[in-house]
Design a protein around this motif. Structure first.
Motif, PDB file in Angstrom:
ATOM      1  N   GLY A 103       0.809  -1.212   0.000  1.00  0.00           N
ATOM      2  CA  GLY A 103       0.000   0.000   0.000  1.00  0.00           C
ATOM      3  C   GLY A 103       0.844   1.264   0.000  1.00  0.00           C
ATOM      4  O   GLY A 103       0.488   2.272  -0.628  1.00  0.00           O
ATOM      5  N   LEU A 104       1.966   1.227   0.699  1.00  0.00           N
ATOM      6  CA  LEU A 104       2.853   2.393   0.741  1.00  0.00           C
ATOM      7  C   LEU A 104       3.445   2.675  -0.630  1.00  0.00           C
ATOM      8  O   LEU A 104       3.620   3.836  -1.025  1.00  0.00           O
ATOM      9  CB  LEU A 104       3.972   2.157   1.761  1.00  0.00           C
ATOM     10  N   GLU A 105       3.746   1.614  -1.381  1.00  0.00           N
ATOM     11  CA  GLU A 105       4.256   1.806  -2.739  1.00  0.00           C
ATOM     12  C   GLU A 105       3.193   2.423  -3.627  1.00  0.00           C
ATOM     13  O   GLU A 105       3.481   3.319  -4.435  1.00  0.00           O
ATOM     14  CB  GLU A 105       4.723   0.469  -3.306  1.00  0.00           C
ATOM     15  N   ARG A 106       1.937   1.949  -3.472  1.00  0.00           N
ATOM     16  CA  ARG A 106       0.840   2.515  -4.261  1.00  0.00           C
ATOM     17  C   ARG A 106       0.627   3.990  -3.917  1.00  0.00           C
ATOM     18  O   ARG A 106       0.204   4.778  -4.766  1.00  0.00           O
ATOM     19  CB  ARG A 106      -0.449   1.724  -4.024  1.00  0.00           C
ATOM     20  N   LYS A 107       0.887   4.342  -2.668  1.00  0.00           N
ATOM     21  CA  LYS A 107       0.747   5.747  -2.254  1.00  0.00           C
ATOM     22  C   LYS A 107       1.976   6.578  -2.603  1.00  0.00           C
ATOM     23  O   LYS A 107       2.019   7.774  -2.322  1.00  0.00           O
ATOM     24  CB  LYS A 107       0.502   5.818  -0.742  1.00  0.00           C
ATOM     25  N   LYS A 108       2.985   5.904  -3.194  1.00  0.00           N
ATOM     26  CA  LYS A 108       4.231   6.567  -3.610  1.00  0.00           C
ATOM     27  C   LYS A 108       4.984   7.193  -2.424  1.00  0.00           C
ATOM     28  O   LYS A 108       5.552   8.281  -2.522  1.00  0.00           O
ATOM     29  CB  LYS A 108       3.948   7.622  -4.689  1.00  0.00           C
ATOM     30  N   VAL A 109       4.999   6.474  -1.312  1.00  0.00           N
ATOM     31  CA  VAL A 109       5.787   6.893  -0.147  1.00  0.00           C
ATOM     32  C   VAL A 109       7.264   6.662  -0.463  1.00  0.00           C
ATOM     33  O   VAL A 109       7.630   5.592  -0.963  1.00  0.00           O
ATOM     34  CB  VAL A 109       5.362   6.087   1.100  1.00  0.00           C
ATOM     35  N   PRO A 110       8.139   7.634  -0.198  1.00  0.00           N
ATOM     36  CA  PRO A 110       9.568   7.467  -0.485  1.00  0.00           C
ATOM     37  C   PRO A 110      10.153   6.221   0.174  1.00  0.00           C
ATOM     38  O   PRO A 110       9.704   5.797   1.243  1.00  0.00           O
ATOM     39  CB  PRO A 110      10.196   8.739   0.094  1.00  0.00           C
ATOM     40  N   ALA A 111      11.170   5.652  -0.471  1.00  0.00           N
ATOM     41  CA  ALA A 111      11.719   4.359  -0.048  1.00  0.00           C
ATOM     42  C   ALA A 111      12.209   4.368   1.396  1.00  0.00           C
ATOM     43  O   ALA A 111      11.954   3.415   2.152  1.00  0.00           O
ATOM     44  CB  ALA A 111      12.844   3.943  -0.987  1.00  0.00           C
ATOM     45  N   ASP A 112      12.912   5.425   1.811  1.00  0.00           N
ATOM     46  CA  ASP A 112      13.437   5.472   3.176  1.00  0.00           C
ATOM     47  C   ASP A 112      12.309   5.465   4.206  1.00  0.00           C
ATOM     48  O   ASP A 112      12.365   4.711   5.197  1.00  0.00           O
ATOM     49  CB  ASP A 112      14.305   6.727   3.370  1.00  0.00           C
TER      50      ASP A 112
END
Length: 262
Positions: A103-112
């Motif tokens: 879900g964080l990837e779908r929300k485009k949350v930065p990798a760190d």
């Protein structure tokens, strides 16, 4: 303002053919769930519990009435409301860490930031050391921990849970209920999510809830809202627990009981 407001909600499913009669699943249901409250929805099979949860999630729309979260009408699925399903719904080709981060990837949350959040959630649900495992390498209880961590990762305002422990064996179910109870006991009121749990289990509802919404048999109508005023973590052998369990069982089984909010 309460987080969740359910106002005069009715849900009718049309028949699949001209011979099929429409099904009235929910009839004029209305109640509110306060910020940071853990609310369980309890009732017989077919009373509309999962239908109500799907309406809260935005997967379906009410035939009549309105549902709002923080004053905004629920019209579609949203990151503000995360769902934990009974069947885990994990991606078998992704590791524990990758499933939680989805879900964080779908929300485009930065990798760190994504890595930090995932690590926090893995620690919270007790899956340290299993980050690189795949779902087929996990027990049922561990799979459900991944599902819960994935839902919490996106920082929803409301966490919706559809019988999340029903597919587990008795031992794992009791363990997950105890761990959820400990998590609630550790959390201060201001930091807790608003949580809505659909369950068939009276014991589970008492163990985890601040309040329990009891629905009548189909069509689902609001029968009673019961406050659970017991200290956490809760003891199933305590006289107060046993008395409340008896009260709820009688309430569910007695269809003539008038609607009442307590």
């Amino acid at each position: 303002m309460s987080t969740v407001s359910i106002r005069n909600v009715t849900k009718i499913y049309p028949g699949h053919s001209v011979r099929d009669k429409p099904v009235l699943a929910l009839d004029d249901v209305g109640f509110e769930i306060a910020d940071h409250e853990f609310c369980s929805i309890l009732g017989h099979s077919g009373c509309g519990k999962t239908t109500l949860l799907n309406l809260l999630a935005g997967f379906e729309q009410p035939t009549a009435g309105q549902i709002t979260v923080n004053g905004k009408t629920v019209g579609a699925p949203s990151w503000t409301r995360a769902m934990v399903f009974q069947d885990y719904a994990l991606f078998p080709w992704l590791t524990v860490e990758q499933n939680i981060a989805f879900g964080l990837e779908r929300k485009k949350v930065p990798a760190d930031e994504r890595g930090r959040i995932v690590a926090e959630q893995i620690a919270l649900v007790g899956l340290g050391g299993f980050e690189a495992r795949y779902p087929h390498q996990l027990s049922g209880g561990m799979k459900q921990r991944v599902s819960i961590a994935r839902a919490l990762c996106v920082d929803p305002e409301v966490l919706l849970m559809d019988e999340p422990f029903a597919a587990l064996d008795a031992q794992n179910r009791a363990q997950m209920q105890a761990e959820m109870g400990r998590l609630l006991a550790r959390s201060d009121a201001a930091s807790r999510k608003t949580m809505v749990l659909v369950t068939h289990s009276i014991e589970e509802a008492i163990l985890l809830s601040d309040r329990i919404v009891v629905l009548s048999s189909r069509p689902g109508r609001l029968k009673r809202i019961v406050t659970v005023d017991l200290p956490r973590p809760r003891n199933e052998d305590a006289p107060e627990f046993i008395a409340l369990r008896r009260q709820l069982r009688e309430l569910i089984d007695c269809e003539s009981d008038p609607p009442l909010v307590s």
